[in-house]
Design a protein around this motif. Sequence first.
Motif, mmCIF file in Angstrom:
data_model
loop_
_atom_site.group_PDB
_atom_site.id
_atom_site.type_symbol
_atom_site.label_atom_id
_atom_site.label_comp_id
_atom_site.label_asym_id
_atom_site.label_seq_id
_atom_site.Cartn_x
_atom_site.Cartn_y
_atom_site.Cartn_z
ATOM 1 N N HIS A 45 0.821 -1.206 0.000
ATOM 2 C CA HIS A 45 0.000 0.000 0.000
ATOM 3 C C HIS A 45 0.862 1.268 0.000
ATOM 4 O O HIS A 45 0.496 2.291 -0.572
ATOM 5 N N GLU A 46 2.056 1.176 0.630
ATOM 6 C CA GLU A 46 2.915 2.365 0.739
ATOM 7 C C GLU A 46 3.576 2.747 -0.571
ATOM 8 O O GLU A 46 4.236 3.776 -0.675
ATOM 9 N N LEU A 47 3.390 1.900 -1.570
ATOM 10 C CA LEU A 47 4.034 2.164 -2.865
ATOM 11 C C LEU A 47 3.431 3.370 -3.581
ATOM 12 O O LEU A 47 4.059 4.001 -4.416
ATOM 13 N N ARG A 48 2.180 3.702 -3.252
ATOM 14 C CA ARG A 48 1.469 4.726 -4.035
ATOM 15 C C ARG A 48 2.171 6.075 -4.036
ATOM 16 O O ARG A 48 2.213 6.759 -5.049
ATOM 17 N N LEU A 49 2.704 6.487 -2.886
ATOM 18 C CA LEU A 49 3.342 7.805 -2.803
ATOM 19 C C LEU A 49 4.607 7.868 -3.683
ATOM 20 O O LEU A 49 4.736 8.771 -4.513
ATOM 21 N N PRO A 50 5.533 6.914 -3.536
ATOM 22 C CA PRO A 50 6.686 6.948 -4.456
ATOM 23 C C PRO A 50 6.292 6.796 -5.916
ATOM 24 O O PRO A 50 6.921 7.401 -6.798
ATOM 25 N N LEU A 51 5.224 6.017 -6.187
ATOM 26 C CA LEU A 51 4.799 5.864 -7.586
ATOM 27 C C LEU A 51 4.384 7.217 -8.160
ATOM 28 O O LEU A 51 4.753 7.597 -9.268
ATOM 29 N N ARG A 52 3.591 7.940 -7.376
ATOM 30 C CA ARG A 52 3.082 9.227 -7.863
ATOM 31 C C ARG A 52 4.246 10.170 -8.176
ATOM 32 O O ARG A 52 4.317 10.746 -9.252
ATOM 33 N N TRP A 53 5.190 10.302 -7.231
ATOM 34 C CA TRP A 53 6.256 11.290 -7.444
ATOM 35 C C TRP A 53 7.277 10.846 -8.479
ATOM 36 O O TRP A 53 7.857 11.680 -9.170
ATOM 37 N N THR A 54 7.465 9.539 -8.600
ATOM 38 C CA THR A 54 8.359 9.072 -9.663
ATOM 39 C C THR A 54 7.716 9.406 -11.007
ATOM 40 O O THR A 54 8.384 9.886 -11.933
ATOM 41 N N LEU A 59 3.876 5.194 -18.192
ATOM 42 C CA LEU A 59 2.766 5.749 -17.402
ATOM 43 C C LEU A 59 3.229 6.929 -16.549
ATOM 44 O O LEU A 59 2.647 7.218 -15.503
ATOM 45 N N SER A 60 4.297 7.597 -16.992
ATOM 46 C CA SER A 60 4.732 8.797 -16.255
ATOM 47 C C SER A 60 3.818 9.954 -16.626
ATOM 48 O O SER A 60 3.120 9.925 -17.649
ATOM 49 N N GLN A 61 3.838 10.978 -15.815
ATOM 50 C CA GLN A 61 2.882 12.068 -16.029
ATOM 51 C C GLN A 61 3.057 12.716 -17.395
ATOM 52 O O GLN A 61 2.074 13.009 -18.086
ATOM 53 N N SER A 62 4.319 12.917 -17.808
ATOM 54 C CA SER A 62 4.534 13.655 -19.054
ATOM 55 C C SER A 62 4.075 12.855 -20.280
ATOM 56 O O SER A 62 3.887 13.410 -21.354
ATOM 57 N N ARG A 63 3.909 11.530 -20.138
ATOM 58 C CA ARG A 63 3.507 10.748 -21.308
ATOM 59 C C ARG A 63 2.032 10.335 -21.283
ATOM 60 O O ARG A 63 1.554 9.663 -22.185
ATOM 61 N N LEU A 64 1.329 10.753 -20.245
ATOM 62 C CA LEU A 64 -0.086 10.374 -20.167
ATOM 63 C C LEU A 64 -0.958 11.358 -20.944
ATOM 64 O O LEU A 64 -0.669 12.558 -20.981
ATOM 65 N N GLU A 65 -2.009 10.840 -21.542
ATOM 66 C CA GLU A 65 -2.956 11.747 -22.200
ATOM 67 C C GLU A 65 -3.702 12.580 -21.182
ATOM 68 O O GLU A 65 -4.114 13.702 -21.447
ATOM 69 N N ARG A 66 -3.898 12.008 -19.997
ATOM 70 C CA ARG A 66 -4.589 12.751 -18.933
ATOM 71 C C ARG A 66 -3.633 12.915 -17.750
ATOM 72 O O ARG A 66 -3.750 12.209 -16.751
ATOM 73 N N PRO A 67 -2.683 13.866 -17.875
ATOM 74 C CA PRO A 67 -1.670 14.016 -16.816
ATOM 75 C C PRO A 67 -2.269 14.392 -15.469
ATOM 76 O O PRO A 67 -1.650 14.199 -14.429
ATOM 77 N N GLU A 68 -3.502 14.879 -15.473
ATOM 78 C CA GLU A 68 -4.108 15.323 -14.205
ATOM 79 C C GLU A 68 -4.355 14.157 -13.241
ATOM 80 O O GLU A 68 -4.613 14.382 -12.066
ATOM 81 N N VAL A 69 -4.246 12.905 -13.734
ATOM 82 C CA VAL A 69 -4.465 11.790 -12.792
ATOM 83 C C VAL A 69 -3.412 11.782 -11.691
ATOM 84 O O VAL A 69 -3.605 11.185 -10.642
ATOM 85 N N PHE A 70 -2.275 12.441 -11.930
ATOM 86 C CA PHE A 70 -1.251 12.527 -10.885
ATOM 87 C C PHE A 70 -1.511 13.712 -9.959
ATOM 88 O O PHE A 70 -0.796 13.917 -8.996
ATOM 89 N N GLU A 71 -2.514 14.503 -10.293
ATOM 90 C CA GLU A 71 -2.729 15.742 -9.525
ATOM 91 C C GLU A 71 -4.004 15.668 -8.703
ATOM 92 O O GLU A 71 -4.583 14.619 -8.520
ATOM 93 N N ARG A 72 -4.477 16.834 -8.293
ATOM 94 C CA ARG A 72 -5.599 16.887 -7.370
ATOM 95 C C ARG A 72 -6.900 16.340 -7.958
ATOM 96 O O ARG A 72 -7.739 15.784 -7.236
ATOM 97 N N ALA A 73 -7.057 16.461 -9.282
ATOM 98 C CA ALA A 73 -8.293 16.003 -9.920
ATOM 99 C C ALA A 73 -8.584 14.551 -9.548
ATOM 100 O O ALA A 73 -9.726 14.151 -9.359
ATOM 101 N N GLN A 74 -7.504 13.768 -9.428
ATOM 102 C CA GLN A 74 -7.671 12.359 -9.134
ATOM 103 C C GLN A 74 -8.248 12.148 -7.729
ATOM 104 O O GLN A 74 -8.937 11.176 -7.462
ATOM 105 N N TYR A 75 -7.998 13.109 -6.870
ATOM 106 C CA TYR A 75 -8.470 13.041 -5.486
ATOM 107 C C TYR A 75 -9.997 12.987 -5.476
ATOM 108 O O TYR A 75 -10.616 12.155 -4.824
#
Length: 327
Positions: free
Chosen positions: A220-229, A303-319
């Motif tokens: 479960h703790e993987l999510r934070l490093p995944l997001r920032w990577t 699946l990094s932010q810069s290569r996603l069609e919807r980069p906002e999934v790494f941001e607040r919108a996903q919240y």
Amino acid sequence: MNLTTSYLGLSLNSPIVASASPLSSTLDGVRELADAHVGAIVLYSLFEEQLTLDRDSLTRLLADRGYASALVEKSESVRLAQTPLDYLKHVTAAREAVDVPIIASINGGPNPDWANYARLLEDAGASAIEVNLYFVPTDLDVTSAEVEERYVDTIAAVTDGVDIPVAVKLSPYFGNVGNVAKRLVGAGASGLVLFNRFYQPDLDIGRRAVRPALELSTSHELRLPLRWTGILRDRVEASLAVTSGVHTSDDVIKAILVGADVAMVASALLKHGPDYVETLHRGLRSWMAGEDLTSLDAVRGSLSQSRLERPEVFERAQYIRTLESAS
Ligand SMILES: Cc1cc2nc3c(=O)[nH]c(=O)nc-3n(C[C@H](O)[C@H](O)[C@H](O)COP(=O)(O)O)c2cc1C
């Protein structure tokens, strides 16, 4: 099938790296990790408290760096490296005992002594150095900017003094992790290890005392490093390592998909033993076969932010979407 990975400019046979843990505090442990075919071994850290206790020996060493190679003669002694000198011996012995790159690790707050000690680690044969900047500012008058400046200055001093690559193991607790990451790379860091896992003290209510508490991580703790990577991939010129929560081959794959060069593992190896690396490799290879992949480079960062069609999934919108999905 090619698992070769470049990390900190080093060529590794696998993207699975043994994260700093007691497993690498003995030479036997280092050999077991190498026999399990990890890509590299980050040694158990030398802690700041050990460094400051033994400043006299360090001053003598630094006066004659040739002495460093004399003192780091092969040591078969299997024991915890307790002093800075023992640690240097352990680095040399580990380097000579196995073929995988040995990454020395130093752990503490921003401290000018690290730069001197880093030179000795290089002399001792470390392939790279990981600096785990662990510091809890309890002085309420110290600003975030001052804390960050101390981190950046420490890394600039360490990287200035050595020719081997330096990675920084970072905490996620900054106002803007990305900005700190960028400045550490600007100061000379070749890699970022995301993230340091903090062990918060627990309370013993019976004895009314604070007690240290160490628990192994979960996936479960993987999510934070995944997001920032995912956010940092392609935006900083540095290798990226994910640590905290890598327990399964799926976790390794996720780390690579968001853009990690390597996935570091500690808890899972402490739980299952070093041979567990083979299980992780088997899962990784089987996934690659199913995806028709001959190397991981084709998918790293897909699946990094810069290569996603919807980069906002790494941001607040996903919240908001995540909360909505609960109803
Ligand atoms: C028992 C134990 C000892 C550790 N010692 C160190 C250490 O000496 N230096 C360090 O930087 N990290 C140390 N760590 C942190 C791990 O290297 C790793 O970053 C963290 O446990 C998260 O990875 P994991 O989820 O695979 O456990 C230690 C972790 C554990 C569980």
